[in-house]
Motif scaffolding. Structure first.
Motif, PDB file in Angstrom:
ATOM      1  N   ILE A   3     -34.656 -15.184  73.727  1.00 38.62           N
ATOM      2  CA  ILE A   3     -33.377 -14.691  73.236  1.00 38.62           C
ATOM      3  C   ILE A   3     -33.491 -13.208  72.904  1.00 38.62           C
ATOM      4  O   ILE A   3     -34.444 -12.774  72.257  1.00 38.62           O
ATOM      5  CB  ILE A   3     -32.938 -15.480  71.989  1.00 38.62           C
ATOM      6  N   LEU A   4     -32.498 -12.446  73.351  1.00 40.48           N
ATOM      7  CA  LEU A   4     -32.490 -11.010  73.064  1.00 40.48           C
ATOM      8  C   LEU A   4     -31.751 -10.767  71.756  1.00 40.48           C
ATOM      9  O   LEU A   4     -30.615 -10.286  71.741  1.00 40.48           O
ATOM     10  CB  LEU A   4     -31.821 -10.244  74.205  1.00 40.48           C
ATOM     11  N   ASP A   5     -32.388 -11.093  70.653  1.00 45.08           N
ATOM     12  CA  ASP A   5     -31.792 -10.782  69.367  1.00 45.08           C
ATOM     13  C   ASP A   5     -32.119  -9.337  68.995  1.00 45.08           C
ATOM     14  O   ASP A   5     -32.810  -8.624  69.729  1.00 45.08           O
ATOM     15  CB  ASP A   5     -32.246 -11.759  68.284  1.00 45.08           C
ATOM     16  N   ARG A   6     -31.625  -8.902  67.857  1.00 43.12           N
ATOM     17  CA  ARG A   6     -31.808  -7.507  67.457  1.00 43.12           C
ATOM     18  C   ARG A   6     -33.289  -7.133  67.367  1.00 43.12           C
ATOM     19  O   ARG A   6     -33.705  -6.068  67.835  1.00 43.12           O
ATOM     20  CB  ARG A   6     -31.109  -7.257  66.119  1.00 43.12           C
ATOM     21  N   LYS A   7     -34.078  -8.022  66.784  1.00 44.46           N
ATOM     22  CA  LYS A   7     -35.508  -7.739  66.617  1.00 44.46           C
ATOM     23  C   LYS A   7     -36.183  -7.523  67.965  1.00 44.46           C
ATOM     24  O   LYS A   7     -36.981  -6.595  68.136  1.00 44.46           O
ATOM     25  CB  LYS A   7     -36.167  -8.885  65.858  1.00 44.46           C
ATOM     26  N   LEU A  51     -24.388 -10.837  72.718  1.00 40.18           N
ATOM     27  CA  LEU A  51     -24.431 -10.064  73.962  1.00 40.18           C
ATOM     28  C   LEU A  51     -23.928  -8.643  73.750  1.00 40.18           C
ATOM     29  O   LEU A  51     -24.454  -7.695  74.344  1.00 40.18           O
ATOM     30  CB  LEU A  51     -23.605 -10.752  75.051  1.00 40.18           C
ATOM     31  N   VAL A  52     -22.905  -8.490  72.918  1.00 37.09           N
ATOM     32  CA  VAL A  52     -22.429  -7.145  72.599  1.00 37.09           C
ATOM     33  C   VAL A  52     -23.540  -6.346  71.938  1.00 37.09           C
ATOM     34  O   VAL A  52     -23.807  -5.194  72.302  1.00 37.09           O
ATOM     35  CB  VAL A  52     -21.185  -7.204  71.680  1.00 37.09           C
ATOM     36  N   LEU A  57     -27.597  -2.051  72.174  1.00 31.88           N
ATOM     37  CA  LEU A  57     -28.940  -1.590  71.820  1.00 31.88           C
ATOM     38  C   LEU A  57     -29.740  -1.140  73.039  1.00 31.88           C
ATOM     39  O   LEU A  57     -30.526  -0.190  72.959  1.00 31.88           O
ATOM     40  CB  LEU A  57     -29.702  -2.695  71.091  1.00 31.88           C
ATOM     41  N   LEU A  58     -29.531  -1.801  74.183  1.00 38.52           N
ATOM     42  CA  LEU A  58     -30.403  -1.570  75.335  1.00 38.52           C
ATOM     43  C   LEU A  58     -29.748  -0.772  76.463  1.00 38.52           C
ATOM     44  O   LEU A  58     -30.377  -0.552  77.496  1.00 38.52           O
ATOM     45  CB  LEU A  58     -30.888  -2.914  75.887  1.00 38.52           C
ATOM     46  N   HIS A  59     -28.523  -0.283  76.265  1.00 37.52           N
ATOM     47  CA  HIS A  59     -27.824   0.349  77.380  1.00 37.52           C
ATOM     48  C   HIS A  59     -28.531   1.594  77.900  1.00 37.52           C
ATOM     49  O   HIS A  59     -28.415   1.933  79.079  1.00 37.52           O
ATOM     50  CB  HIS A  59     -26.367   0.667  77.002  1.00 37.52           C
ATOM     51  N   PHE A 199     -23.341  -5.053  55.369  1.00 34.25           N
ATOM     52  CA  PHE A 199     -24.153  -3.943  55.844  1.00 34.25           C
ATOM     53  C   PHE A 199     -25.573  -4.166  55.370  1.00 34.25           C
ATOM     54  O   PHE A 199     -25.821  -4.337  54.174  1.00 34.25           O
ATOM     55  CB  PHE A 199     -23.606  -2.616  55.307  1.00 34.25           C
ATOM     56  N   GLU A 200     -26.506  -4.173  56.272  1.00 36.93           N
ATOM     57  CA  GLU A 200     -27.898  -4.429  55.945  1.00 36.93           C
ATOM     58  C   GLU A 200     -28.791  -3.370  56.582  1.00 36.93           C
ATOM     59  O   GLU A 200     -28.519  -2.916  57.686  1.00 36.93           O
ATOM     60  CB  GLU A 200     -28.346  -5.799  56.463  1.00 36.93           C
ATOM     61  N   ILE A 201     -29.858  -3.025  55.904  1.00 38.62           N
ATOM     62  CA  ILE A 201     -30.878  -2.165  56.509  1.00 38.62           C
ATOM     63  C   ILE A 201     -31.828  -3.062  57.287  1.00 38.62           C
ATOM     64  O   ILE A 201     -32.409  -3.991  56.722  1.00 38.62           O
ATOM     65  CB  ILE A 201     -31.669  -1.377  55.437  1.00 38.62           C
ATOM     66  N   ARG A 202     -31.964  -2.804  58.575  1.00 43.08           N
ATOM     67  CA  ARG A 202     -32.878  -3.587  59.412  1.00 43.08           C
ATOM     68  C   ARG A 202     -33.714  -2.645  60.262  1.00 43.08           C
ATOM     69  O   ARG A 202     -33.180  -1.781  60.901  1.00 43.08           O
ATOM     70  CB  ARG A 202     -32.102  -4.522  60.325  1.00 43.08           C
TER      71      ARG A 202
END
Length: 202
Positions: A3-7, A51-52, A57-59, A199-202
């Motif tokens: 899965i392409l999650d944020r991490k 997906l958005v 993130l990867l564009h 809003f979170e710091i990640r």
């Protein structure tokens, strides 16, 4: 399939040595894309938020390589992500400069359309108007009459996309400006059911 999650997306940006300024740009594009996607979900649009986020993130994951080689960075990113086993994200990334379908002929709200628009609203790591973004593109890439004409057409098409998106919402394009107060690394989470924002710091 992984899965392409944020991490995982952030790990890929690091793995492929994407420069910090491009990462900052991509993070800001992600904030814009998630902000709009959340409001559209609340308005009843059927969108895959994951997906958005991955597409935003990867564009530009191959942007620096493409600057050095002269390749089309949307196409090279598509090939990379497809090879890594992520065809849906790859197809979104492939369309982040030019959409496959003109919304005049195919007026559908898609993840690719949102990523395309979000990218057009971010100059470096700041959210700007479409006019400001395209003025910058003309300065940087409008070295020939043919290129200037192409950028002008793209501007007109993006204005149509902007109108298509925001006619479905009770907010306007300027609402994105509030994201500029956030560090690009702040994650914008949208609850599609309630429209609540976190809003979170990640």
């Amino acid at each position: 399939m992984e899965i392409l999650d944020r991490k995982r997306c952030l790990a890929l940006l690091q793995e492929y040595r994407v420069p910090e300024h491009i990462v900052s740009h991509s993070l800001r594009v992600t904030q814009a894309g998630m902000f709009i996607a959340g409001h559209l979900k609340k308005a009843g649009e059927n969108l895959d938020i994951g997906l958005v986020e991955a597409g935003c993130l990867l564009h530009d994951i191959t942007k620096m390589d493409s600057v050095n080689t002269g390749q089309d960075h949307a196409l090279s990113a598509f090939k990379l992500l497809e090879a890594l086993g992520h065809p849906a994200t790859a197809d979104i990334v492939r369309q982040h400069v030019h959409l496959d379908c003109n919304i005049k002929h195919n007026p559908m709200m898609t993840e690719a359309l949102l990523v395309n628009y979000a990218d057009k609203r971010v100059r470096h790591a700041s959210i700007v108007t479409l006019s400001e973004r395209f003025e910058d593109l003309l300065r940087r890439y409008g070295s020939t009459a043919e290129r200037r004409e192409m950028i002008s057409r793209l501007h007109d098409e993006t204005l149509e996309i902007e109108s298509f998106i925001f006619k479905k919402l009770d907010i306007g394009p300027a609402s994105l400006d509030e994201l500029n107060v956030l560090d690009p690394a702040v994650k914008v989470n949208a609850d599609g059911e309630t429209g609540n924002w976190k809003f979170e710091i990640r």
